[in-house]
Design a protein around this motif. Structure first.
Motif, mmCIF file in Angstrom:
data_model
loop_
_atom_site.group_PDB
_atom_site.id
_atom_site.type_symbol
_atom_site.label_atom_id
_atom_site.label_comp_id
_atom_site.label_asym_id
_atom_site.label_seq_id
_atom_site.Cartn_x
_atom_site.Cartn_y
_atom_site.Cartn_z
ATOM 1 N N MET A 150 0.845 -1.187 0.000
ATOM 2 C CA MET A 150 0.000 0.000 0.000
ATOM 3 C C MET A 150 0.884 1.241 0.000
ATOM 4 O O MET A 150 1.941 1.243 0.622
ATOM 5 C CB MET A 150 -0.885 0.062 1.261
ATOM 6 C CG MET A 150 -1.908 -1.016 1.413
ATOM 7 S SD MET A 150 -3.048 -0.689 2.803
ATOM 8 C CE MET A 150 -1.916 -0.695 4.210
ATOM 9 N N PHE A 151 0.442 2.285 -0.706
ATOM 10 C CA PHE A 151 1.073 3.608 -0.742
ATOM 11 C C PHE A 151 2.337 3.665 -1.587
ATOM 12 O O PHE A 151 2.663 4.720 -2.124
ATOM 13 C CB PHE A 151 1.374 4.136 0.674
ATOM 14 C CG PHE A 151 0.158 4.385 1.504
ATOM 15 C CD1 PHE A 151 -0.571 5.564 1.362
ATOM 16 C CD2 PHE A 151 -0.289 3.442 2.413
ATOM 17 C CE1 PHE A 151 -1.712 5.789 2.109
ATOM 18 C CE2 PHE A 151 -1.421 3.667 3.172
ATOM 19 C CZ PHE A 151 -2.141 4.849 3.028
ATOM 20 N N HIS A 152 3.063 2.572 -1.706
ATOM 21 C CA HIS A 152 4.302 2.596 -2.479
ATOM 22 C C HIS A 152 4.009 2.744 -3.970
ATOM 23 O O HIS A 152 3.073 2.141 -4.495
ATOM 24 C CB HIS A 152 5.097 1.306 -2.264
ATOM 25 C CG HIS A 152 5.599 1.133 -0.869
ATOM 26 N ND1 HIS A 152 6.677 1.832 -0.382
ATOM 27 C CD2 HIS A 152 5.165 0.345 0.158
ATOM 28 C CE1 HIS A 152 6.886 1.480 0.882
ATOM 29 N NE2 HIS A 152 5.992 0.585 1.224
ATOM 30 N N ASP A 153 4.841 3.532 -4.652
ATOM 31 C CA ASP A 153 4.793 3.539 -6.103
ATOM 32 C C ASP A 153 5.241 2.174 -6.609
ATOM 33 O O ASP A 153 5.905 1.417 -5.886
ATOM 34 C CB ASP A 153 5.697 4.652 -6.641
ATOM 35 C CG ASP A 153 5.100 6.030 -6.404
ATOM 36 O OD1 ASP A 153 4.192 6.414 -7.149
ATOM 37 O OD2 ASP A 153 5.532 6.718 -5.455
ATOM 38 N N PRO A 154 4.876 1.816 -7.857
ATOM 39 C CA PRO A 154 5.213 0.477 -8.362
ATOM 40 C C PRO A 154 6.687 0.134 -8.210
ATOM 41 O O PRO A 154 7.572 0.939 -8.506
ATOM 42 C CB PRO A 154 4.799 0.553 -9.833
ATOM 43 C CG PRO A 154 3.673 1.530 -9.844
ATOM 44 C CD PRO A 154 4.063 2.572 -8.823
ATOM 45 N N ILE A 155 6.933 -1.078 -7.721
ATOM 46 C CA ILE A 155 8.280 -1.612 -7.516
ATOM 47 C C ILE A 155 8.335 -2.960 -8.218
ATOM 48 O O ILE A 155 7.395 -3.760 -8.121
ATOM 49 C CB ILE A 155 8.573 -1.802 -6.010
ATOM 50 C CG1 ILE A 155 8.468 -0.458 -5.275
ATOM 51 C CG2 ILE A 155 9.952 -2.416 -5.792
ATOM 52 C CD1 ILE A 155 8.513 -0.606 -3.757
ATOM 53 N N ASP A 156 9.421 -3.227 -8.924
ATOM 54 C CA ASP A 156 9.559 -4.490 -9.644
ATOM 55 C C ASP A 156 9.336 -5.666 -8.696
ATOM 56 O O ASP A 156 9.929 -5.734 -7.613
ATOM 57 C CB ASP A 156 10.949 -4.602 -10.274
ATOM 58 C CG ASP A 156 11.089 -3.701 -11.496
ATOM 59 O OD1 ASP A 156 10.053 -3.245 -12.009
ATOM 60 O OD2 ASP A 156 12.241 -3.451 -11.915
ATOM 61 N N GLY A 157 8.487 -6.587 -9.112
ATOM 62 C CA GLY A 157 8.266 -7.795 -8.336
ATOM 63 C C GLY A 157 7.155 -7.685 -7.300
ATOM 64 O O GLY A 157 6.836 -8.672 -6.642
ATOM 65 N N PHE A 158 6.566 -6.502 -7.127
ATOM 66 C CA PHE A 158 5.505 -6.311 -6.146
ATOM 67 C C PHE A 158 4.271 -5.704 -6.818
ATOM 68 O O PHE A 158 4.387 -4.935 -7.773
ATOM 69 C CB PHE A 158 5.948 -5.360 -5.031
ATOM 70 C CG PHE A 158 6.991 -5.900 -4.109
ATOM 71 C CD1 PHE A 158 6.646 -6.649 -2.991
ATOM 72 C CD2 PHE A 158 8.340 -5.656 -4.355
ATOM 73 C CE1 PHE A 158 7.617 -7.139 -2.139
ATOM 74 C CE2 PHE A 158 9.314 -6.143 -3.503
ATOM 75 C CZ PHE A 158 8.957 -6.892 -2.383
ATOM 76 N N LEU A 159 3.109 -6.052 -6.291
ATOM 77 C CA LEU A 159 1.875 -5.377 -6.666
ATOM 78 C C LEU A 159 1.542 -4.367 -5.578
ATOM 79 O O LEU A 159 1.705 -4.652 -4.393
ATOM 80 C CB LEU A 159 0.732 -6.381 -6.827
ATOM 81 C CG LEU A 159 0.929 -7.443 -7.921
ATOM 82 C CD1 LEU A 159 -0.295 -8.360 -7.976
ATOM 83 C CD2 LEU A 159 1.170 -6.799 -9.274
ATOM 84 N N THR A 160 1.074 -3.188 -5.978
ATOM 85 C CA THR A 160 0.862 -2.133 -4.992
ATOM 86 C C THR A 160 -0.417 -1.360 -5.278
ATOM 87 O O THR A 160 -0.824 -1.207 -6.438
ATOM 88 C CB THR A 160 2.060 -1.162 -4.968
ATOM 89 O OG1 THR A 160 1.873 -0.187 -3.943
ATOM 90 C CG2 THR A 160 2.223 -0.453 -6.307
ATOM 91 N N ALA A 161 -1.052 -0.884 -4.220
ATOM 92 C CA ALA A 161 -2.169 0.055 -4.317
ATOM 93 C C ALA A 161 -1.602 1.433 -3.997
ATOM 94 O O ALA A 161 -1.013 1.628 -2.934
ATOM 95 C CB ALA A 161 -3.280 -0.325 -3.333
ATOM 96 N N HIS A 162 -1.784 2.399 -4.918
ATOM 97 C CA HIS A 162 -1.063 3.658 -4.765
ATOM 98 C C HIS A 162 -1.744 4.790 -5.518
ATOM 99 O O HIS A 162 -2.639 4.561 -6.337
ATOM 100 C CB HIS A 162 0.367 3.507 -5.300
ATOM 101 C CG HIS A 162 0.441 3.371 -6.793
ATOM 102 N ND1 HIS A 162 -0.127 2.310 -7.489
ATOM 103 C CD2 HIS A 162 0.993 4.173 -7.749
ATOM 104 C CE1 HIS A 162 0.096 2.457 -8.778
ATOM 105 N NE2 HIS A 162 0.755 3.579 -8.972
#
Length: 362
Positions: A150-162
């Motif tokens: 949550m909150f993080h901008d997209p990072i390789d290897g992770f799905l995020t809500a942002h």
């Protein structure tokens, strides 16, 4: 004996006239179904007395039926609202939430992740200092533990809500430029350890350059300066000529208003201030705060649904950023043209030296 305990998902599917997988998707809210089929499944489950917790046991047999949630702080309403959104999505699925907070500390992040993993949680929803560098998170993922950010901008290897922090910050630069501001600053706390703060500065910097404005000053604060208006006033006094400040969160923006008063300045007459997050208390101030308004509860709901999808074996897909709005408030105005009589009408702002001397004597 309570016959409801003997009802299975197979019974619900038979009663609804659909497959077991379809019934599980409907009741677990983990996939698509037509309105007609959804209504039949929900009616069958209610008529048979099949509870969602029973569904959880049927689908997740042998699992702990717990999900770990790590956030930097529950004192910050932004993260508290996100956790509430997570809980809303998990309601009725049979999953219980285990919550931890780290006070923005990378080592505490790792300890919390390790503890949650040791409790055999079935998945993790996290906001942390640096997920891409966390050894504990890496170990958890190597064990096959699904992770949703949550909150993080997209990072390789992770799905995020942002939200798109870069674009939101560009919007602040546009608002400043449209009103005629040129001497601006970005105020940040934990700049080196927060990807959100760094991306907001990058977007603000890019937006200022695109509008032909000078590069904004970057003012990094420690905990003491952020929480002590007198210290913050001394720091701001060293940046002469500023007419507008973009704070990396609403709490800092509110602190700037208090510091400005200590400097003999008025917001927004002498200094415009814009925050980020849109916390509700910003609306209640004597001078309501201008800010980028986000929806942390929606962020929590999206992160939780992403995790549920992964735990059901569905392929993970990075969703688009959630929307943001600019809340005009009353702390943003055109820069004031200094008149010849200003120095006689208003008290002269204290110098850095005098503020520091007063603090030592106090």
């Amino acid at each position: 004996m309570d016959n409801r305990q003997k009802v299975t998902i197979k019974d619900v599917a038979r009663e609804a006239g659909c497959g077991i997988a379809t019934a599980s998707r409907v009741l677990n809210k983990s996939g698509p179904a037509s309105p007609e089929v959804r209504a039949r499944v929900e009616t069958a489950a209610q008529d048979l007395g099949f509870s969602f917790s029973a569904l959880g046991r049927a689908l997740q047999g042998g699992r702990s039926m717990t999900i770990g949630c790590l956030v930097p702080s529950l004192a910050n309403p932004v993260f508290a609202e996100a956790v509430q959104g997570v809980q809303e999505t998990l309601a009725g699925t049979g999953y219980q939430l285990l919550i931890a907070s780290s006070n923005y500390d990378g080592e505490a992040d790792n300890e919390a992740i390790a503890t949650l993993a040791a409790k055999e949680v079935d998945g993790l929803i996290v906001t942390m200092v640096a997920p891409e560098r966390s050894a504990a998170l890496k170990q958890a993922r190597q064990r096959g533990l699904p992770v949703s950010l949550m909150f993080h901008d997209p990072i390789d290897g992770f799905l995020t809500a942002h939200v798109d922090n870069f674009e939101a910050a560009r919007e602040v630069a546009r608002r400043f430029a449209d009103l005629g501001h040129r001497q601006t600053a970005f105020l940040a706390l934990r700049f080196s350890t927060s990807d959100r703060s760094r991306n907001r500065y990058a977007g603000f910097h890019a937006g200022c350059r695109a509008r032909g404005m000078p590069d904004p000053a970057l003012i990094e604060l420690g905990e003491a300066e952020a929480n002590t208006p007198e210290l913050l006033a001394a720091i701001l006094a060293a940046h002469q000529g500023l007419t507008a400040i973009f704070a990396s969160n609403d709490f800092l923006a509110i602190a700037v208003q208090k510091a400005a008063r200590l400097m003999g300045k008025s917001v927004p007459r002498d200094l415009s201030v814009v925050g980020f997050d849109g916390i509700e208390i910003g609306r209640l101030l004597d001078v309501p705060l201008a800010t980028i308004e986000t929806a942390p509860d929606a962020m929590g709901r999206q992160a939780a649904q992403t995790l549920l999808d992964m735990m059901q074996g569905n392929p993970g897909v990075q969703r688009p950023p959630l929307p943001f709005d600019f809340r005009a408030g009353a702390t943003l105005a055109p820069p004031r043209t200094k008149s010849r009589d200003d120095d006689q009408v208003r008290p002269r702002p204290p110098s850095v030296h005098s503020l520091k001397t007063d603090l030592k004597q106090g």
